[in-house]
Write an enzyme that holds these catalytic residues in place. Structure first.
Site, PDB file in Angstrom:
ATOM      1  CB  SER A 141       9.875 -68.386  90.461  1.00  0.00           C
ATOM      2  OG  SER A 141       9.133 -67.665  89.488  1.00  0.00           O
ATOM      3  CE  LYS A 175       7.862 -69.684  86.684  1.00  0.00           C
ATOM      4  NZ  LYS A 175       8.086 -68.260  86.998  1.00  0.00           N
ATOM      5  CB  SER A 197      10.318 -64.971  88.204  1.00  0.00           C
ATOM      6  OG  SER A 197      10.284 -65.090  89.590  1.00  0.00           O
TER       7      SER A 197
HETATM    8  N1  GLN Z   1      11.723 -63.406  93.839  1.00  0.00           N
HETATM    9  C1  GLN Z   1      10.497 -62.697  93.769  1.00  0.00           C
HETATM   10  C2  GLN Z   1       9.508 -63.296  94.724  1.00  0.00           C
HETATM   11  O1  GLN Z   1       9.866 -64.187  95.411  1.00  0.00           O
HETATM   12  C3  GLN Z   1       9.974 -62.643  92.371  1.00  0.00           C
HETATM   13  C4  GLN Z   1       9.223 -63.835  91.941  1.00  0.00           C
HETATM   14  C5  GLN Z   1       8.643 -63.734  90.568  1.00  0.00           C
HETATM   15  O2  GLN Z   1       8.982 -62.855  89.785  1.00  0.00           O
HETATM   16  N2  GLN Z   1       7.720 -64.642  90.269  1.00  0.00           N
HETATM   17  O3  GLN Z   1       8.393 -62.904  94.806  1.00  0.00           O
END
Ligand code: GLN
Length: 512
Positions: free
Chosen positions: A154, A79, A178
């Protein structure tokens, strides 16, 4: 069977026995990326030359009977938020479009030391804020099971590239779901380790008390293989847990006897899609047939988890992201244009007889900060910075941030109590299978609610795993979430492997 269809473990066996070479493996995945990624767009960058050079070096050392690392010759996709020395690391943001870190993150360093082949960097929501990959400043990634759908986020690129056979292993990060959520929506296995189990040194920070790095792969076994390499104490990360990490892969085939699994009463309320519910309940029956006892438990403060997360995460983000000012890091707005605009504003005010106002205009530096941030950050990141700065400001701090910290403690206590009765908590990862691109992008609140089942583990610091447990009638994958007490990754992986030994949801592939 072609190389790209094999699991990482199977590939490693073939590499170690000389049936194939690291160059052949890397070439197979690079060819697959060329053929497929124009549709999926899981990668921001593919490092063909670097991958082939690393593969050649592994092959040379194997031929000469020199020692090689535990991932020798296995492609890993990373990532785009883990620093890699001299290589672009954008975090899915325009503000870091030109950022080449001067050092390796600990996870990248460990992957290199394990002789993994770093094949490319995967797409993500900007600064990991989002759950659909639509917040990437570059392009949205698509779900390999249905190109009209989002892959989750994400770490959407990290999940999609494994699902589409473009990498056997990938690294994601999980601040509020994420890793688990895109794993569920793409039909792969993804583990969010205990907070502090994997080093965050060199991870671009989103919310420092919640962020955790973790592995994605097709099977729990491959997840364990990768976790063995990246887990462990790191003195360069002050939040890293100073406890040794057990060898996860070695124990994975030992079934857990007398397993007590809790189903959270509050998870099965309105909003949960019926296909997801029945897949999760069916998965529990599979565990029952393996000797587990299922009981109902309650996490009464879980209903506040999303609200608590969306105070704490933006507060920490607003502080972490203050460093992107166009001076220390990142995109800098065109200074001469700023200079000219300032002079023009000043002249206009003076000509209008308002020289006092002209005196009070922000200077070039302040304008430069403001413009750089306005140009460099996308709308969701700006929204979070504003939410966080608001919740932390004098007069609101107690009502929002401090209150959220207190609720966070209650959420953790709910888990502590639950784990006195059960060994694992099972439930859905998401309320629905993958949704269509654009379906929720105009509605931030609807997007935030997607995180309903995942954010609690981050608030409580617990490990969680998502594994495939079924498909919707439309052919979209459904994930099962298992959660365990802190540092019980081993229990999660063994339980996930038990399930994968008697089911084949993880073995399905998207139609070509
Ligand atoms: N969807 C969550 C957010 O928008 C989690 C994102 C994440 O785990 N990086 O914050």
């Amino acid at each position: 069977m072609s190389l790209i269809q094999l699991s990482a473990g199977e590939l490693l066996d073939r590499l170690n026995s000389g049936q194939t070479t690291a160059v052949d493996v890397a070439t197979a995945f690079l060819t697959r990326i060329e053929a497929k990624d124009f549709q999926i767009q899981a990668f921001l960058r593919v490092d063909r030359e670097g991958a082939l050079a690393a593969a050649e070096s592994v092959d040379r050392r194997r031929r000469q009977n020199q020692p090689v690392g535990p991932l020798a010759g296995l492609p890993v996709a990373v990532k785009d938020l883990l620093c890699a020395r001299g290589e672009l690391t954008t975090c899915g943001s325009k503000i870091l479009a030109n950022f080449r870190p001067p050092y390796d993150s600990t996870v990248v360093e460990k992957l290199r030391a394990a002789d993994a082949i770093l094949i490319g960097r995967t797409n993500m929501d900007e600064f990991a804020m989002g759950g659909s990959n639509e917040n990437s400043a570059y392009f949205p990634t698509r779900n390999p099971w249905n190109l009209d759908c989002i892959p989750g986020g994400s770490s959407g690129g990290a999940a999609a590239c494994v699902a589409a056979g473009m990498a056997p292993l990938s690294i994601g990060s999980d601040t509020g779901g994420s890793i688990r959520q895109p794993a569920a929506l793409c039909g792969v296995t993804g583990l969010k380790p205990t907070y502090g189990r994997v080093s965050r040194y060199g991870l671009v920070a989103f919310a420092s008390s919640l962020d955790q790095v973790g592995p994605l792969a097709r099977t729990a076994q491959d997840v364990a293989l990768l976790l063995d390499v990246i887990a462990g104490h790191d003195p360069r990360d002050a939040t890293s847990i100073p406890a040794p990490s057990p060898p996860y892969l070695r124990s994975i085939e030992q079934p857990l006897s007398g397993l007590r699994i809790g189903l959270v009463r509050e998870h099965f309320g309105p909003g949960l899609d019926s296909e997801v519910e029945s897949a999760v309940r069916e998965a529990c029956r599979v565990y029952e047939s393996l000797g587990a006892k299922i009981s109902e438990i309650s996490l009464p403060h879980g209903k506040y988890a999303v609200a608590t997360y969306y105070i704490i995460a933006p507060c920490e983000a607003s502080s972490n992201l203050a460093r992107y000012d166009g001076v220390h890091y990142g995109h800098r707005s065109d200074e001469s244009a700023i200079h000219e605009a300032l002079e023009r504003d000043r002249r206009q005010l003076v000509a209008a007889g308002q020289s006092e106002k002209a005196e009070q205009l922000d200077n070039v530096l302040v304008r430069m900060y403001r413009r750089s941030r306005a140009e460099g950050f996308g709308p969701e990141v700006k929204r979070r910075i504003m939410l966080g700065a608001y919740a932390l400001s004098a007069g609101y701090y107690d009502a929002f941030y401090l209150k959220a910290l207190k609720v966070r403690r209650l959420i953790r206590q709910d888990f502590d109590r639950a784990f006195e009765q059960v060994d694992l908590i099972a439930g859905p990862v998401t309320a629905t299978p993958a949704f269509k691109l654009g379906e929720k992008s105009g509605d931030p609140l609807a997007m935030y609610l997607v995180d309903l089942y995942t954010v609690s583990a981050n608030l409580a610091g617990l490990p969680g795993i998502s594994l495939p447990c079924g498909f919707s009638a439309e052919g979209l994958p459904i994930g099962l979430q298992l959660q365990a007490p802190p540092l019980q990754e081993e229990r999660l992986l063994r339980a996930a492997h038990m399930f994968q030994s008697v089911t084949d949801w993880h073995g399905r592939r998207p139609r070509e």
